[in-house]
Design an enzyme around this catalytic site. Structure first.
Site, PDB file in Angstrom:
ATOM      1  N   ILE A   1      -4.174 -19.401  18.803  1.00 34.20           N
ATOM      2  CA  ILE A   1      -4.101 -20.863  18.751  1.00 34.20           C
ATOM      3  C   ILE A   1      -3.541 -21.334  17.416  1.00 34.20           C
ATOM      4  CG2 ILE A   1      -5.759 -21.857  20.386  1.00 34.20           C
ATOM      5  CD1 ILE A   1      -7.860 -21.618  18.169  1.00 34.20           C
TER       6      ILE A   1
ATOM      7  N   ASP B   1      -4.086 -21.239  24.011  1.00 33.87           N
ATOM      8  CA  ASP B   1      -5.551 -21.232  23.924  1.00 33.87           C
ATOM      9  C   ASP B   1      -6.068 -20.376  25.080  1.00 33.87           C
ATOM     10  OD1 ASP B   1      -8.314 -21.958  24.237  1.00 33.87           O
ATOM     11  OD2 ASP B   1      -7.914 -23.775  23.078  1.00 33.87           O
TER      12      ASP B   1
ATOM     13  N   ILE C   1     -15.856  -4.360  10.843  1.00 31.23           N
ATOM     14  CA  ILE C   1     -14.550  -3.761  10.550  1.00 31.23           C
ATOM     15  C   ILE C   1     -14.114  -4.141   9.132  1.00 31.23           C
ATOM     16  CG2 ILE C   1     -12.145  -3.544  11.293  1.00 31.23           C
ATOM     17  CD1 ILE C   1     -14.125  -2.590  13.418  1.00 31.23           C
TER      18      ILE C   1
ATOM     19  N   GLY D   1      -5.848 -12.777  14.003  1.00 29.51           N
ATOM     20  CA  GLY D   1      -7.126 -12.507  13.348  1.00 29.51           C
ATOM     21  C   GLY D   1      -7.126 -11.190  12.586  1.00 29.51           C
ATOM     22  N   GLN D   2      -8.325 -10.807  12.137  1.00 28.27           N
ATOM     23  CA  GLN D   2      -8.464  -9.612  11.295  1.00 28.27           C
ATOM     24  C   GLN D   2      -7.939  -8.358  12.016  1.00 28.27           C
ATOM     25  OE1 GLN D   2     -12.490  -8.397  10.392  1.00 28.27           O
ATOM     26  NE2 GLN D   2     -11.845  -6.998   8.787  1.00 28.27           N
TER      27      GLN D   2
ATOM     28  N   TYR E   1     -23.403 -15.291  19.552  1.00 24.66           N
ATOM     29  CA  TYR E   1     -22.287 -14.323  19.614  1.00 24.66           C
ATOM     30  C   TYR E   1     -22.724 -13.078  20.394  1.00 24.66           C
ATOM     31  CZ  TYR E   1     -18.927 -10.876  17.699  1.00 24.66           C
ATOM     32  OH  TYR E   1     -17.976  -9.888  17.533  1.00 24.66           O
TER      33      TYR E   1
HETATM   34  P1  NAD Z   1     -11.000 -13.027  13.971  1.00 25.32           P
HETATM   35  O1  NAD Z   1     -11.981 -14.140  13.936  1.00 25.32           O
HETATM   36  O2  NAD Z   1     -10.455 -12.493  12.710  1.00 25.32           O
HETATM   37  O3  NAD Z   1      -9.765 -13.425  14.897  1.00 25.32           O
HETATM   38  C1  NAD Z   1      -9.947 -14.086  16.112  1.00 25.32           C
HETATM   39  C2  NAD Z   1      -8.667 -14.821  16.439  1.00 25.32           C
HETATM   40  O4  NAD Z   1      -8.881 -15.536  17.652  1.00 25.32           O
HETATM   41  C3  NAD Z   1      -8.263 -15.849  15.368  1.00 25.32           C
HETATM   42  O5  NAD Z   1      -6.957 -15.609  14.934  1.00 25.32           O
HETATM   43  C4  NAD Z   1      -8.404 -17.187  16.067  1.00 25.32           C
HETATM   44  O6  NAD Z   1      -7.427 -18.131  15.677  1.00 25.32           O
HETATM   45  C5  NAD Z   1      -8.235 -16.769  17.527  1.00 25.32           C
HETATM   46  N1  NAD Z   1      -8.868 -17.712  18.446  1.00 25.32           N
HETATM   47  C6  NAD Z   1     -10.058 -18.345  18.321  1.00 25.32           C
HETATM   48  N2  NAD Z   1     -10.258 -19.164  19.362  1.00 25.32           N
HETATM   49  C7  NAD Z   1      -9.174 -19.040  20.166  1.00 25.32           C
HETATM   50  C8  NAD Z   1      -8.792 -19.626  21.399  1.00 25.32           C
HETATM   51  N3  NAD Z   1      -9.559 -20.539  22.002  1.00 25.32           N
HETATM   52  N4  NAD Z   1      -7.613 -19.264  21.945  1.00 25.32           N
HETATM   53  C9  NAD Z   1      -6.812 -18.360  21.338  1.00 25.32           C
HETATM   54  N5  NAD Z   1      -7.113 -17.765  20.162  1.00 25.32           N
HETATM   55  C10 NAD Z   1      -8.287 -18.109  19.585  1.00 25.32           C
HETATM   56  O7  NAD Z   1     -11.669 -11.849  14.849  1.00 25.32           O
HETATM   57  P2  NAD Z   1     -11.379 -10.277  14.760  1.00 25.32           P
HETATM   58  O8  NAD Z   1     -12.235  -9.735  13.699  1.00 25.32           O
HETATM   59  O9  NAD Z   1      -9.931 -10.007  14.751  1.00 25.32           O
HETATM   60  O10 NAD Z   1     -12.046  -9.825  16.140  1.00 25.32           O
HETATM   61  C11 NAD Z   1     -11.286  -9.563  17.301  1.00 25.32           C
HETATM   62  C12 NAD Z   1     -12.247  -9.133  18.389  1.00 25.32           C
HETATM   63  O11 NAD Z   1     -12.996  -7.990  17.954  1.00 25.32           O
HETATM   64  C13 NAD Z   1     -13.285 -10.201  18.766  1.00 25.32           C
HETATM   65  O12 NAD Z   1     -13.561 -10.120  20.154  1.00 25.32           O
HETATM   66  C14 NAD Z   1     -14.511  -9.775  17.992  1.00 25.32           C
HETATM   67  O13 NAD Z   1     -15.692 -10.216  18.613  1.00 25.32           O
HETATM   68  C15 NAD Z   1     -14.388  -8.267  18.051  1.00 25.32           C
HETATM   69  N6  NAD Z   1     -15.128  -7.612  16.975  1.00 25.32           N
HETATM   70  C16 NAD Z   1     -14.729  -7.751  15.677  1.00 25.32           C
HETATM   71  C17 NAD Z   1     -15.478  -7.148  14.666  1.00 25.32           C
HETATM   72  C18 NAD Z   1     -15.099  -7.279  13.211  1.00 25.32           C
HETATM   73  O14 NAD Z   1     -15.861  -6.823  12.356  1.00 25.32           O
HETATM   74  N7  NAD Z   1     -13.937  -7.846  12.897  1.00 25.32           N
HETATM   75  C19 NAD Z   1     -16.600  -6.380  15.007  1.00 25.32           C
HETATM   76  C20 NAD Z   1     -16.984  -6.298  16.337  1.00 25.32           C
HETATM   77  C21 NAD Z   1     -16.224  -6.895  17.332  1.00 25.32           C
HETATM   78  N1  SER Z   2     -18.303  -8.016  12.359  1.00 27.53           N
HETATM   79  C1  SER Z   2     -18.787  -8.822  13.431  1.00 27.53           C
HETATM   80  C2  SER Z   2     -19.632  -9.956  12.908  1.00 27.53           C
HETATM   81  O1  SER Z   2     -20.188  -9.784  11.851  1.00 27.53           O
HETATM   82  C3  SER Z   2     -19.606  -7.989  14.386  1.00 27.53           C
HETATM   83  O2  SER Z   2     -19.133  -8.199  15.653  1.00 27.53           O
HETATM   84  O3  SER Z   2     -19.717 -10.948  13.556  1.00 27.53           O
END
Ligand code: NAD
Ligand code: SER
Length: 332
Positions: free
Chosen positions: A39, A56, A175, A15-16, A145
């Site tokens: 996954i 998963d 982020i 992910g990101q 969420y």
């Molecule tokens: P993202 O959506 O970019 O990546 C999430 C990853 O999880 C994806 O690659 C997806 O394939 C994987 N995934 C989804 N379901 C799955 C499963 N059942 N088993 C295994 N993998 C699975 O999210 P992100 O931005 O990288 O966020 C990572 C964490 O940081 C999350 O907990 C998110 O809530 C938290 N977060 C992110 C932000 C943001 O702005 N990016 C802000 C606040 C919190």
């Molecule tokens: N950047 C995230 C969202 O918009 C915050 O957790 O869902």
């Protein structure tokens, strides 16, 4: 004494955040010591740069096999369904965000693992103060969420106090990053806008121009996770719920800062369903506890983040168009 890291598993690594966290963990702790999992299969820079497994996070037996086989002692649990996608798939959001976390917590308890788990500003809701949200405040989110993240914070603190193992987390703001696309959140506009500005000089934003939200640039987000995990446990009074802040801005302010670099950039505003989510979140965050307990300090503000994003993306798009030209058959 700072906490030591041994062998790490990262869930949701494609992910990101994982796309940039995994390379930094590998650089710090050794390429072979960081197992990336998701996954879906890896793309650059994860592909071929260290161990990877498909799993998963709701598959407890599959996770247990990986933890045992790779002698894991630390988990960075990133797999989740974010805010906008969660509203489209609420049941899936609960399954992945709460059931997935609960399985990881059980495995951490059984195997004596340390755990990093990110919460979010989505835990706040309309009854939370809009400005300088304190560490301890009203948590009544209106999105699934946000509800899963409140449940997650409570679960993590419960496991810490009940079973005494080391689980840490922070409430990330939106982020902003240049490598992987964001995964279906409400703050995604603040990444999309840069790609559109560099490629097309125009962007239609799905939030109203005056919607101020807390944000953070990826290098600060990665450093926050690692510094929190390396902080001496004895210094922490909080565990899974640190407020962290870096900058706050509206889409209009971000567009104006981009225009200082790309004067012809045009941004339009067509708010959609994500506006209601953004309106339920605060504008600014008080992160005193993180500053006092583990020395948190952001390095990027709006100005320096915009300059860095535009440099990175301009270079990336220039490289890919040069590569495309190179691949064109002669005479075409
Ligand atoms: P993202 O959506 O970019 O990546 C999430 C990853 O999880 C994806 O690659 C997806 O394939 C994987 N995934 C989804 N379901 C799955 C499963 N059942 N088993 C295994 N993998 C699975 O999210 P992100 O931005 O990288 O966020 C990572 C964490 O940081 C999350 O907990 C998110 O809530 C938290 N977060 C992110 C932000 C943001 O702005 N990016 C802000 C606040 C919190
Ligand atoms: N950047 C995230 C969202 O918009 C915050 O957790 O869902």
């Amino acid at each position: 004494m700072p906490e030591k890291m041994g062998r790490i598993i990262v869930t949701g690594a494609c992910g990101q955040i994982g796309t940039e966290l995994v390379p930094e963990l590998r650089r710090r702790y050794g390429q072979e010591n960081v197992l990336a999992t998701d996954i879906r299969g890896p793309t650059e820079p994860l592909a071929g740069s260290g161990p990877f497994a498909l799993v998963d996070v709701t598959d407890r037996a599959g996770l247990a096999r990986l933890i045992e086989r790779h002698k894991i002692d630390t988990v960075y649990h990133l797999a989740a369904i974010l805010s906008a996608r969660g509203e489209r798939e609420p049941e899936r959001a609960w399954e992945v965000n709460v059931e997935g976390l609960r399985k990881i917590l059980e495995l951490a308890r059984e195997h004596g693992l340390r755990l990093f788990w990110p919460s979010s500003i989505a835990i706040f809701g309309p009854a939370t103060p809009k400005e300088n949200v304190p560490q301890e405040t009203v948590l009544c989110p209106t999105t699934i969420y946000g509800i899963t993240k409140v449940a997650g914070e409570l679960l993590c603190d419960y496991y810490f106090h009940r079973f005494g193992f080391d689980v840490r987390g922070l409430r990330y703001p939106g982020i902003i990053s240049s490598e992987a696309p964001p995964g279906g959140g409400t703050t995604d506009y603040a990444v999309e806008i840069f790609h559109a500005a560099v490629r097309e000089g125009r962007y239609t934003c799905f939030l109203r121009e005056d919607t101020v939200l807390p944000m953070m640039f990826m290098p600060d987000a990665i450093r926050a996770a690692i510094e929190l995990m390396e902080a001496p446990l004895a210094r922490l009074k909080h565990h899974a719920n640190f407020n962290v802040a870096a900058m706050s801005f509206s889409p209009a302010e971000l567009a104006a800062e981009i225009r200082r670099h790309i004067p012809e950039f045009v941004c339009d505003f067509e708010p959609d369903a994500r506006q209601a989510i953004a309106d339920s979140w605060p504008r600014t965050i008080d992160d005193t506890a993180a500053r006092e307990e583990w020395g948190w300090r952001p390095r990027y503000d709006l100005k320096s983040m915009v300059a860095a994003m535009l440099t990175r993306l301009s270079e990336r798009y220039a490289r890919s168009s040069a590569a495309q030209e190179h691949q064109q058959p002669r005479g075409s």
